[in-house]
Design a protein around this motif. Sequence first.
Motif, PDB file in Angstrom:
ATOM      1  N   LEU A  73       0.890  -1.063  -0.097  1.00  0.00           N
ATOM      2  CA  LEU A  73       0.078   0.057  -0.003  1.00  0.00           C
ATOM      3  C   LEU A  73       0.765   1.159   0.027  1.00  0.00           C
ATOM      4  O   LEU A  73       1.715   1.173   1.100  1.00  0.00           O
ATOM      5  CB  LEU A  73      -0.994  -0.136   1.211  1.00  0.00           C
ATOM      6  CG  LEU A  73      -1.836   1.194   1.102  1.00  0.00           C
ATOM      7  CD1 LEU A  73      -3.324   0.426   1.789  1.00  0.00           C
ATOM      8  CD2 LEU A  73      -1.482   2.407   2.242  1.00  0.00           C
ATOM      9  N   ILE A  74       0.862   2.077  -1.077  1.00  0.00           N
ATOM     10  CA  ILE A  74       1.901   3.209  -1.354  1.00  0.00           C
ATOM     11  C   ILE A  74       1.031   4.398  -0.916  1.00  0.00           C
ATOM     12  O   ILE A  74      -0.186   4.620  -1.500  1.00  0.00           O
ATOM     13  CB  ILE A  74       2.226   3.094  -2.663  1.00  0.00           C
ATOM     14  CG1 ILE A  74       2.850   2.050  -2.856  1.00  0.00           C
ATOM     15  CG2 ILE A  74       3.345   4.546  -2.920  1.00  0.00           C
ATOM     16  CD1 ILE A  74       3.214   1.586  -4.500  1.00  0.00           C
ATOM     17  N   ASP A  75       1.454   5.140  -0.010  1.00  0.00           N
ATOM     18  CA  ASP A  75       1.094   6.625   0.140  1.00  0.00           C
ATOM     19  C   ASP A  75       1.243   7.533  -0.865  1.00  0.00           C
ATOM     20  O   ASP A  75       2.416   7.731  -0.989  1.00  0.00           O
ATOM     21  CB  ASP A  75       1.533   6.952   1.586  1.00  0.00           C
ATOM     22  CG  ASP A  75       1.029   8.546   1.808  1.00  0.00           C
ATOM     23  OD1 ASP A  75      -0.174   8.758   1.710  1.00  0.00           O
ATOM     24  OD2 ASP A  75       1.929   9.486   2.153  1.00  0.00           O
ATOM     25  N   GLN A  76       0.242   7.861  -1.822  1.00  0.00           N
ATOM     26  CA  GLN A  76       0.576   8.765  -2.805  1.00  0.00           C
ATOM     27  C   GLN A  76       1.416  10.214  -2.372  1.00  0.00           C
ATOM     28  O   GLN A  76       1.969  10.455  -3.363  1.00  0.00           O
ATOM     29  CB  GLN A  76      -0.743   9.121  -3.850  1.00  0.00           C
ATOM     30  CG  GLN A  76      -1.220   7.721  -4.285  1.00  0.00           C
ATOM     31  CD  GLN A  76      -2.211   7.846  -5.352  1.00  0.00           C
ATOM     32  OE1 GLN A  76      -2.968   6.797  -5.531  1.00  0.00           O
ATOM     33  NE2 GLN A  76      -2.744   8.838  -5.409  1.00  0.00           N
ATOM     34  N   GLU A  77       1.119  10.634  -1.438  1.00  0.00           N
ATOM     35  CA  GLU A  77       1.637  11.863  -1.085  1.00  0.00           C
ATOM     36  C   GLU A  77       3.074  11.796  -0.721  1.00  0.00           C
ATOM     37  O   GLU A  77       3.961  12.605  -1.394  1.00  0.00           O
ATOM     38  CB  GLU A  77       1.032  12.690   0.128  1.00  0.00           C
ATOM     39  CG  GLU A  77       1.266  13.992   0.370  1.00  0.00           C
ATOM     40  CD  GLU A  77       0.680  14.681   1.559  1.00  0.00           C
ATOM     41  OE1 GLU A  77       1.256  15.161   2.316  1.00  0.00           O
ATOM     42  OE2 GLU A  77      -0.791  14.398   1.634  1.00  0.00           O
ATOM     43  N   SER A  78       3.611  10.878   0.075  1.00  0.00           N
ATOM     44  CA  SER A  78       4.923  10.626   0.220  1.00  0.00           C
ATOM     45  C   SER A  78       5.568   9.577  -0.212  1.00  0.00           C
ATOM     46  O   SER A  78       6.904   9.756  -0.331  1.00  0.00           O
ATOM     47  CB  SER A  78       5.051  10.286   2.174  1.00  0.00           C
ATOM     48  OG  SER A  78       4.398   8.956   2.096  1.00  0.00           O
ATOM     49  N   GLY A  79       4.927   8.625  -0.830  1.00  0.00           N
ATOM     50  CA  GLY A  79       5.767   7.573  -1.720  1.00  0.00           C
ATOM     51  C   GLY A  79       6.135   6.564  -0.780  1.00  0.00           C
ATOM     52  O   GLY A  79       6.706   5.328  -1.339  1.00  0.00           O
ATOM     53  N   LYS A  80       5.844   6.608   0.437  1.00  0.00           N
ATOM     54  CA  LYS A  80       6.168   5.597   1.443  1.00  0.00           C
ATOM     55  C   LYS A  80       5.184   4.361   1.207  1.00  0.00           C
ATOM     56  O   LYS A  80       3.986   4.408   0.959  1.00  0.00           O
ATOM     57  CB  LYS A  80       6.043   6.175   2.781  1.00  0.00           C
ATOM     58  CG  LYS A  80       7.154   7.159   3.080  1.00  0.00           C
ATOM     59  CD  LYS A  80       7.417   7.656   4.636  1.00  0.00           C
ATOM     60  CE  LYS A  80       8.328   8.373   4.826  1.00  0.00           C
ATOM     61  NZ  LYS A  80       8.575   8.927   5.961  1.00  0.00           N
ATOM     62  N   VAL A  81       5.944   3.144   1.353  1.00  0.00           N
ATOM     63  CA  VAL A  81       5.159   1.937   1.431  1.00  0.00           C
ATOM     64  C   VAL A  81       4.664   1.280   2.660  1.00  0.00           C
ATOM     65  O   VAL A  81       5.672   1.145   3.491  1.00  0.00           O
ATOM     66  CB  VAL A  81       6.218   1.075   0.417  1.00  0.00           C
ATOM     67  CG1 VAL A  81       5.336  -0.313   0.400  1.00  0.00           C
ATOM     68  CG2 VAL A  81       6.487   1.465  -0.918  1.00  0.00           C
ATOM     69  N   LEU A  82       3.510   0.550   2.672  1.00  0.00           N
ATOM     70  CA  LEU A  82       3.178   0.014   3.991  1.00  0.00           C
ATOM     71  C   LEU A  82       3.050  -1.378   3.431  1.00  0.00           C
ATOM     72  O   LEU A  82       2.565  -1.914   2.330  1.00  0.00           O
ATOM     73  CB  LEU A  82       1.964   0.524   4.478  1.00  0.00           C
ATOM     74  CG  LEU A  82       1.922   1.994   4.829  1.00  0.00           C
ATOM     75  CD1 LEU A  82       0.490   2.329   5.484  1.00  0.00           C
ATOM     76  CD2 LEU A  82       2.794   2.279   5.921  1.00  0.00           C
ATOM     77  N   THR A  83       3.068  -2.544   4.323  1.00  0.00           N
ATOM     78  CA  THR A  83       3.019  -3.928   4.048  1.00  0.00           C
ATOM     79  C   THR A  83       2.060  -4.598   4.884  1.00  0.00           C
ATOM     80  O   THR A  83       1.563  -4.065   6.063  1.00  0.00           O
ATOM     81  CB  THR A  83       4.571  -4.516   4.037  1.00  0.00           C
ATOM     82  OG1 THR A  83       4.842  -4.625   5.610  1.00  0.00           O
ATOM     83  CG2 THR A  83       5.524  -3.955   3.208  1.00  0.00           C
ATOM     84  N   VAL A  84       1.736  -5.883   4.278  1.00  0.00           N
ATOM     85  CA  VAL A  84       1.014  -6.713   5.207  1.00  0.00           C
ATOM     86  C   VAL A  84       1.823  -7.427   6.390  1.00  0.00           C
ATOM     87  O   VAL A  84       2.872  -8.003   5.993  1.00  0.00           O
ATOM     88  CB  VAL A  84       0.173  -7.661   4.264  1.00  0.00           C
ATOM     89  CG1 VAL A  84      -0.373  -8.649   5.287  1.00  0.00           C
ATOM     90  CG2 VAL A  84      -0.689  -6.983   3.364  1.00  0.00           C
ATOM     91  N   PRO A  85       1.416  -7.396   7.605  1.00  0.00           N
ATOM     92  CA  PRO A  85       2.427  -7.905   8.592  1.00  0.00           C
ATOM     93  C   PRO A  85       2.276  -9.481   8.594  1.00  0.00           C
ATOM     94  O   PRO A  85       1.060 -10.049   8.208  1.00  0.00           O
ATOM     95  CB  PRO A  85       1.768  -7.228   9.925  1.00  0.00           C
ATOM     96  CG  PRO A  85       0.355  -6.801   9.562  1.00  0.00           C
ATOM     97  CD  PRO A  85       0.186  -6.291   8.283  1.00  0.00           C
ATOM     98  N   ASN A  86       3.417  -9.974   8.852  1.00  0.00           N
ATOM     99  CA  ASN A  86       3.082 -11.350   9.062  1.00  0.00           C
ATOM    100  C   ASN A  86       3.273 -11.738  10.424  1.00  0.00           C
ATOM    101  O   ASN A  86       4.303 -11.472  11.373  1.00  0.00           O
ATOM    102  CB  ASN A  86       4.551 -11.842   8.299  1.00  0.00           C
ATOM    103  CG  ASN A  86       4.578 -13.534   8.253  1.00  0.00           C
ATOM    104  OD1 ASN A  86       3.965 -14.295   8.818  1.00  0.00           O
ATOM    105  ND2 ASN A  86       5.034 -14.118   7.234  1.00  0.00           N
ATOM    106  N   MET A  87       2.311 -12.440  11.083  1.00  0.00           N
ATOM    107  CA  MET A  87       2.285 -12.744  12.488  1.00  0.00           C
ATOM    108  C   MET A  87       2.523 -14.121  12.942  1.00  0.00           C
ATOM    109  O   MET A  87       2.042 -14.881  13.608  1.00  0.00           O
ATOM    110  CB  MET A  87       0.791 -12.407  12.817  1.00  0.00           C
ATOM    111  CG  MET A  87      -0.011 -11.202  12.247  1.00  0.00           C
ATOM    112  SD  MET A  87       0.927  -9.665  13.115  1.00  0.00           S
ATOM    113  CE  MET A  87       0.322  -9.710  14.699  1.00  0.00           C
ATOM    114  N   GLY A  88       3.731 -14.475  12.495  1.00  0.00           N
ATOM    115  CA  GLY A  88       4.398 -15.540  13.080  1.00  0.00           C
ATOM    116  C   GLY A  88       3.696 -17.118  12.748  1.00  0.00           C
ATOM    117  O   GLY A  88       3.447 -17.279  11.665  1.00  0.00           O
TER     118      GLY A  88
END
Length: 137
Positions: A73-88
């Motif tokens: 998931l990319i924030d269009q304003e900053s270009g920073k990327v978020l991911t889906v967490p992996n919960m062990g």
Amino acid sequence: MPGVLVALVLLVMLLAGCAAKSVDQAQRMSEKWGIEITRLHLTANGYMIDLRYRVLDAGKAGELFVRKNKPLLIDQESGKVLTVPNMGKIGPLRTSNKPKEGKIYWMFFNNISGLIHSGSKVTVVIGAFRAEDLVVR
């Protein structure tokens, strides 16, 4: 009074243009990827972003269910990327079973940084799938 009428007509035209853009985007997503996004909301007190989508065509939607395709998931304003967490023991917080038509699937993106807020425009990328200009609610 005529100025108010002109302003009202311009506002209606502007809103109709925005609605047409989102309808066109939804139709293109349905035709190309066989899905309909039903929810893109902040959840867990803003620490997660909840994406839900209905599969309309299981064959076309297959790209979203390939386990090696990591959702971004990319924030269009900053270009920073978020991911889906992996919960062990649980694994990634996303559905990756074989898609079935009519069923709603989900994934959660990590927003611990608080980067994304209600009204943020984002892009979701999963393999070759790309959905731009999505608004988080």
